[in-house]
Design a protein around this motif. Sequence first.
Motif, PDB file in Angstrom:
ATOM      1  N   UNK A   1       0.845  -1.198   0.000  1.00 20.29           N
ATOM      2  CA  UNK A   1       0.000   0.000   0.000  1.00 20.29           C
ATOM      3  C   UNK A   1       0.876   1.242   0.000  1.00 20.29           C
ATOM      4  N   UNK A   2       0.418   2.326  -0.646  1.00 20.89           N
ATOM      5  CA  UNK A   2       1.174   3.584  -0.600  1.00 20.89           C
ATOM      6  C   UNK A   2       1.408   4.007   0.847  1.00 20.89           C
ATOM      7  N   UNK A   3       2.460   4.797   1.053  1.00 19.69           N
ATOM      8  CA  UNK A   3       2.821   5.203   2.407  1.00 19.69           C
ATOM      9  C   UNK A   3       1.694   5.961   3.107  1.00 19.69           C
ATOM     10  N   UNK A   4       1.008   6.870   2.371  1.00 16.76           N
ATOM     11  CA  UNK A   4      -0.056   7.646   3.010  1.00 16.76           C
ATOM     12  C   UNK A   4      -1.200   6.740   3.457  1.00 16.76           C
ATOM     13  N   UNK A   5      -1.460   5.668   2.671  1.00 17.36           N
ATOM     14  CA  UNK A   5      -2.518   4.724   3.028  1.00 17.36           C
ATOM     15  C   UNK A   5      -2.142   3.936   4.282  1.00 17.36           C
ATOM     16  N   UNK A   6      -0.860   3.653   4.428  1.00 22.54           N
ATOM     17  CA  UNK A   6      -0.406   2.950   5.635  1.00 22.54           C
ATOM     18  C   UNK A   6      -0.576   3.833   6.865  1.00 22.54           C
ATOM     19  N   UNK A   7      -0.325   5.138   6.701  1.00 24.07           N
ATOM     20  CA  UNK A   7      -0.519   6.067   7.824  1.00 24.07           C
ATOM     21  C   UNK A   7      -2.001   6.139   8.186  1.00 24.07           C
ATOM     22  N   UNK A   8      -2.859   6.213   7.171  1.00 24.94           N
ATOM     23  CA  UNK A   8      -4.304   6.240   7.425  1.00 24.94           C
ATOM     24  C   UNK A   8      -4.736   4.984   8.174  1.00 24.94           C
ATOM     25  N   UNK A   9      -4.182   3.841   7.796  1.00 21.00           N
ATOM     26  CA  UNK A   9      -4.535   2.581   8.463  1.00 21.00           C
ATOM     27  C   UNK A   9      -4.084   2.612   9.924  1.00 21.00           C
ATOM     28  N   UNK A  10      -2.887   3.128  10.158  1.00 13.23           N
ATOM     29  CA  UNK A  10      -2.365   3.194  11.530  1.00 13.23           C
ATOM     30  C   UNK A  10      -3.238   4.097  12.409  1.00 13.23           C
ATOM     31  N   UNK A  11      -3.606   5.262  11.863  1.00 13.99           N
ATOM     32  CA  UNK A  11      -4.458   6.181  12.630  1.00 13.99           C
ATOM     33  C   UNK A  11      -5.850   5.572  12.812  1.00 13.99           C
ATOM     34  N   UNK A  12      -6.376   4.957  11.741  1.00 14.21           N
ATOM     35  CA  UNK A  12      -7.683   4.307  11.819  1.00 14.21           C
ATOM     36  C   UNK A  12      -7.731   3.224  12.875  1.00 14.21           C
ATOM     37  N   UNK A  13      -6.633   2.485  13.007  1.00 13.00           N
ATOM     38  CA  UNK A  13      -6.569   1.433  14.028  1.00 13.00           C
ATOM     39  C   UNK A  13      -6.634   2.030  15.431  1.00 13.00           C
ATOM     40  N   UNK A  14      -5.965   3.168  15.618  1.00 13.21           N
ATOM     41  CA  UNK A  14      -6.012   3.828  16.931  1.00 13.21           C
ATOM     42  C   UNK A  14      -7.432   4.276  17.264  1.00 13.21           C
ATOM     43  N   UNK A  15      -8.159   4.749  16.240  1.00 13.54           N
ATOM     44  CA  UNK A  15      -9.529   5.218  16.458  1.00 13.54           C
ATOM     45  C   UNK A  15     -10.475   4.061  16.717  1.00 13.54           C
ATOM     46  N   UNK A  16     -10.405   3.037  15.870  1.00 15.91           N
ATOM     47  CA  UNK A  16     -11.342   1.909  15.990  1.00 15.91           C
ATOM     48  C   UNK A  16     -11.116   1.107  17.269  1.00 15.91           C
ATOM     49  N   UNK A  17      -9.884   1.090  17.757  1.00 16.30           N
ATOM     50  CA  UNK A  17      -9.606   0.340  18.994  1.00 16.30           C
ATOM     51  C   UNK A  17     -10.053   1.101  20.238  1.00 16.30           C
ATOM     52  N   UNK A  18     -10.359   2.397  20.069  1.00 20.34           N
ATOM     53  CA  UNK A  18     -10.737   3.215  21.211  1.00 20.34           C
ATOM     54  C   UNK A  18      -9.562   3.876  21.896  1.00 20.34           C
ATOM     55  N   UNK A  19      -8.350   3.605  21.406  1.00 20.95           N
ATOM     56  CA  UNK A  19      -7.166   4.234  22.007  1.00 20.95           C
ATOM     57  C   UNK A  19      -7.198   5.739  21.803  1.00 20.95           C
ATOM     58  N   UNK A  20      -7.756   6.151  20.653  1.00 24.96           N
ATOM     59  CA  UNK A  20      -7.968   7.575  20.369  1.00 24.96           C
ATOM     60  C   UNK A  20      -9.466   7.807  20.279  1.00 24.96           C
ATOM     61  N   UNK A  21     -10.120   8.186  21.370  1.00 25.70           N
ATOM     62  CA  UNK A  21     -11.580   8.401  21.358  1.00 25.70           C
ATOM     63  C   UNK A  21     -11.940   9.721  20.683  1.00 25.70           C
ATOM     64  N   UNK A  22     -13.249   9.978  20.453  1.00 21.17           N
ATOM     65  CA  UNK A  22     -13.659  11.275  19.909  1.00 21.17           C
ATOM     66  C   UNK A  22     -13.094  12.429  20.736  1.00 21.17           C
ATOM     67  N   UNK A  23     -12.620  13.479  20.031  1.00 22.89           N
ATOM     68  CA  UNK A  23     -12.027  14.694  20.605  1.00 22.89           C
ATOM     69  C   UNK A  23     -10.575  14.504  21.036  1.00 22.89           C
TER      70      UNK A  23
ATOM     71  N   UNK B   1       8.055   9.337   8.158  1.00 27.70           N
ATOM     72  CA  UNK B   1       7.587   9.615   6.804  1.00 27.70           C
ATOM     73  C   UNK B   1       7.735  11.107   6.506  1.00 27.70           C
ATOM     74  N   UNK B   2       7.624  11.468   5.230  1.00 25.75           N
ATOM     75  CA  UNK B   2       7.745  12.878   4.853  1.00 25.75           C
ATOM     76  C   UNK B   2       6.515  13.661   5.305  1.00 25.75           C
ATOM     77  N   UNK B   3       6.705  14.972   5.465  1.00 23.60           N
ATOM     78  CA  UNK B   3       5.596  15.833   5.859  1.00 23.60           C
ATOM     79  C   UNK B   3       4.488  15.796   4.809  1.00 23.60           C
ATOM     80  N   UNK B   4       4.858  15.725   3.517  1.00 25.21           N
ATOM     81  CA  UNK B   4       3.869  15.689   2.441  1.00 25.21           C
ATOM     82  C   UNK B   4       2.988  14.446   2.554  1.00 25.21           C
ATOM     83  N   UNK B   5       3.617  13.317   2.893  1.00 22.97           N
ATOM     84  CA  UNK B   5       2.871  12.057   3.030  1.00 22.97           C
ATOM     85  C   UNK B   5       1.922  12.126   4.228  1.00 22.97           C
ATOM     86  N   UNK B   6       2.428  12.659   5.350  1.00 24.42           N
ATOM     87  CA  UNK B   6       1.601  12.809   6.555  1.00 24.42           C
ATOM     88  C   UNK B   6       0.425  13.736   6.258  1.00 24.42           C
TER      89      UNK B   6
END
Length: 236
Positions: A6-28, A43-48
């Motif tokens: 997967x492209x690097x940006x997609x991997x970052x989205x997956x990592x952040x999504x995992x934090x959200x779906x697991x509840x580690x990062x709740x709303x707000x 990763x590069x700032x552009x990718x982030x």
Amino acid sequence: MGESPAPLYARIKQMIGDQISSGAWPPHHRVPSESELVSQLGFSRMTINRALREMTAEGLLVRMQGVGTFVAEPKGQSALFEVHNIAEEIAARGHRHHCVVVSLLEEQAGSERALALDVREGQQVFHSVIVHYENDIPVQIEDRYVSAAVAPDYLKQDFTRQTPHAYLSEVAPLTQGEHVVEAILAEPAECKLLQIERGEPCLLIRRRTWSGRNTVSSARLLHPGSRHRLEGRFDS
């Protein structure tokens, strides 16, 4: 051949999504800044930046200008075919509503406003601009014109305690409503009120309401697209 990674940006989205779906990062929950993510992930700032922009557009994150990026609440929803009180909609989701009155004044109706409210050009009308918040996040600018003949005490109300919709429903019970829905880009001043980046798509509802034969109000309701959706149901 195996699948390409997967492209690097997609991997970052997956990592952040995992934090959200697991509840580690709740709303707000405040998401680390772009600089912090660059340092943490390498990763590069552009990718982030691309990953955060796409997740904001998908409604998973909220980027508040000058404040930071946060995990979004599940999108609020409004009924498309009914006229509801935004404070009640927010309360029904178990969330906290408050609003800020930006302006509340008397004007003379120009040609466009006179036509919308079915009054004579130059006749007295009332104009209110209010920002509604859900759990301290701005979710709607309510820009409303009201017939002074139908609601003569409109300017005397405290709309931080009772919404214009609730007040008007008391003095001129709603019998008919009209909705026109558009996707637009907000003006710079509106972006500032909604705490969104310029260029974020917004959902605009133009609403007119009647009580019997009298036109009560004409409202422009502006929502950040990443924080709102409409829902409707109809029978064939």
